[in-house]
Design an enzyme around this catalytic site. Structure first.
Site, PDB file in Angstrom:
ATOM      1  N   TYR A 278       0.907  -0.898   0.230  1.00 11.06           N
ATOM      2  CA  TYR A 278       0.253  -0.417   0.049  1.00 11.06           C
ATOM      3  C   TYR A 278       0.797   1.000   0.054  1.00 11.06           C
ATOM      4  O   TYR A 278       0.659   2.434   0.012  1.00 11.06           O
ATOM      5  CB  TYR A 278      -0.770   0.094   1.436  1.00 11.06           C
ATOM      6  CG  TYR A 278      -2.424  -1.282   0.865  1.00 11.06           C
ATOM      7  CD1 TYR A 278      -2.987  -1.175   0.173  1.00 11.06           C
ATOM      8  CD2 TYR A 278      -1.794  -2.185   1.788  1.00 11.06           C
ATOM      9  CE1 TYR A 278      -3.742  -2.286   0.003  1.00 11.06           C
ATOM     10  CE2 TYR A 278      -3.121  -3.200   1.870  1.00 11.06           C
ATOM     11  CZ  TYR A 278      -3.675  -2.877   0.385  1.00 11.06           C
ATOM     12  OH  TYR A 278      -4.764  -4.486   0.151  1.00 11.06           O
TER      13      TYR A 278
ATOM     14  N   PHE B 278     -11.158  -3.745   9.935  1.00  9.91           N
ATOM     15  CA  PHE B 278     -12.797  -3.321   9.674  1.00  9.91           C
ATOM     16  C   PHE B 278     -11.868  -3.655   7.935  1.00  9.91           C
ATOM     17  O   PHE B 278     -10.861  -3.980   7.735  1.00  9.91           O
ATOM     18  CB  PHE B 278     -12.538  -1.748   9.546  1.00  9.91           C
ATOM     19  CG  PHE B 278     -11.305  -1.063   8.957  1.00  9.91           C
ATOM     20  CD1 PHE B 278     -11.256  -0.677   8.015  1.00  9.91           C
ATOM     21  CD2 PHE B 278     -10.962  -0.590  10.142  1.00  9.91           C
ATOM     22  CE1 PHE B 278     -10.200   0.021   7.618  1.00  9.91           C
ATOM     23  CE2 PHE B 278     -10.015   0.482  10.076  1.00  9.91           C
ATOM     24  CZ  PHE B 278      -9.464   1.199   8.886  1.00  9.91           C
TER      25      PHE B 278
END
Length: 415
Positions: free
Chosen positions: A126, A415
């Site tokens: 990322y 999440f």
């Protein structure tokens, strides 16, 4: 056959294919019952779920949703939370993730989100999209036989009550308690109703069979909820002696005293000799409060929350500062979303940030700025390893004075 990228929310068949693809991407069994698929479609938010399709088969997945991220000082900024990112091993190296990520981040920027967030399953992916690790966790394994604490401890009545509660009570008291916790912890994110339903077994569509946990609520002497812990216990007996192990799934508290009350309770439970703290705050007071700190051994320490800058002026204007001063940041951005020079004028009372033409004091990539934003990393340390270019002598030290926080940021939630 050409690949097709589309939102899946308007088609039950596409949504079901997308859910199966997520399971495949994370190497979980893709064979899901229709009952499970129906339950997920009914409960989860798929409005920003995208899939790449090879014919009718979904081969890459991506979803985002609205989130609130607490920053130093207690304010919250609008975040674009990224989740369920997968690309099947059969379709790698085709730019599928780059296409999905670029489109979603551009929409988030247009929508007015200050940051994007995610929990990175793999560390090296990322950074090339402008994300950086911004908050970590630590898991301790505590040998309850070595702590030096009184095993017969009980909470004095003058300090409140500890109660085992059921899922219904957690769903009633938990959300408001969590909001008060979140306001005091940079890095924390909001929890929606589905979080509490899944944490208490009200909504069940995970692969693993549901195991009912224990929930204990701490209320102060005035009856106000101050802390909540959810944990499981593995029963172990050897030679007619108990050696049970408790594992924390979630522990939130609105003060250090409330947090210590919950740790103290867990370490006083009859038959429990080992405590696994789960993903605790990296600066939790737990080891410092044990008479024998070596009883708490670090089992894991790792990054968890990653942040991606989208609107630098909004980000820097929202948080608090420990000192007074100016700083010009030159941000480099691989996608151009946060690129620019920004003048921060900060004090402990207020802060402003705006684009500027002034020469930068520090030059850094968007992902490196993310490391600094919540207070997890030191600018001086990052400059020492070449991740920040110090154009003005002493600027890194000045940044550390401004960005210093009393507590390390912490996000307890995946999440």
């Amino acid at each position: 056959m050409a690949l097709s990228t589309r939102f899946v929310v308007d088609s039950a068949a596409d949504t079901d294919a997308w859910i199966r693809a997520v399971h495949t991407g994370f190497l979980n069994p893709p064979a899901l019952s229709q009952e499970t698929l129906d339950a997920r479609r009914a409960k989860q938010d798929f409005r920003r779920a995208r899939g790449v399709f090879d014919g009718e088969r979904c081969v890459a997945t991506f979803r985002s949703f609205d989130q609130r991220l607490t920053v130093p000082g207690g304010a919250a900024v609008a975040a674009n939370a990224v989740t369920a990112v997968t690309v099947h091993a059969t379709h790698r190296r085709r730019g599928l993730l780059s296409g999905l990520m670029s489109a979603d981040l551009a929409e988030a920027k247009e929508r007015g989100d200050a940051v994007a967030t995610l929990v990175a399953a793999e560390y090296r992916i990322y950074g090339r999209y402008g994300f950086g690790p911004a908050a970590a966790f630590t898991t301790w394994r505590v040998d309850g036989t070595r702590t030096g604490l009184d095993p017969r401890w009980a909470l004095p009545e003058s300090e409140g009550t500890l109660s085992f509660v059921d899922g219904a009570e957690v769903r009633k008291a938990g959300p408001e308690l969590h909001e008060r916790f979140r306001a005091g912890r940079a890095g924390a994110v909001d929890r929606d109703a589905l979080f509490w339903e899944r944490a208490t077994g009200e909504a069940r569509f995970d692969i693993q069979p549901w195991q009912e946990p224990f929930h204990v609520l701490y209320r102060d002497a005035g009856g106000v909820p101050r802390g909540l812990v959810t944990f499981t216990v593995e029963n172990r007996w050897e030679a007619s002696m108990p050696g049970n192990a408790a594992t924390v799934q979630s522990l939130i508290a609105t003060s250090p005293a409330a947090e210590w009350t919950l740790w103290r309770f867990l370490l006083s439970i009859d038959w429990v000799t080992t405590l696994d703290t789960g993903r605790a705050a990296p600066d939790s007071p737990l080891p410092l409060l044990l008479p024998d700190a070596r009883a708490a051994a670090v089992r894991e320490h790792a990054d968890l929350l990653w942040v991606r800058p989208l609107d630098v002026p909004r980000m820097l204007s929202a948080r608090s500062y420990a000192a007074e001063g100016e700083l010009v940041l030159g941000i480099r951005d691989p996608l151009g979303l946060a690129e620019g020079r920004y003048l921060l004028d900060a004090s402990p009372r207020e802060a402003t940030c705006a684009p500027t033409r002034r020469a930068p004091d520090l030059v850094l990539d968007a992902g490196v700025f993310a490391r600094l934003y919540l207070g997890e990393f030191s600018a001086t340390r990052l400059a020492a390893v070449g991740w920040i270019e110090e154009e003005t002598t002493g600027a890194a030290a000045r940044a550390d004075l401004l960005l210093r926080t009393d507590h390390r940021p912490w996000c307890p939630d995946i999440f």
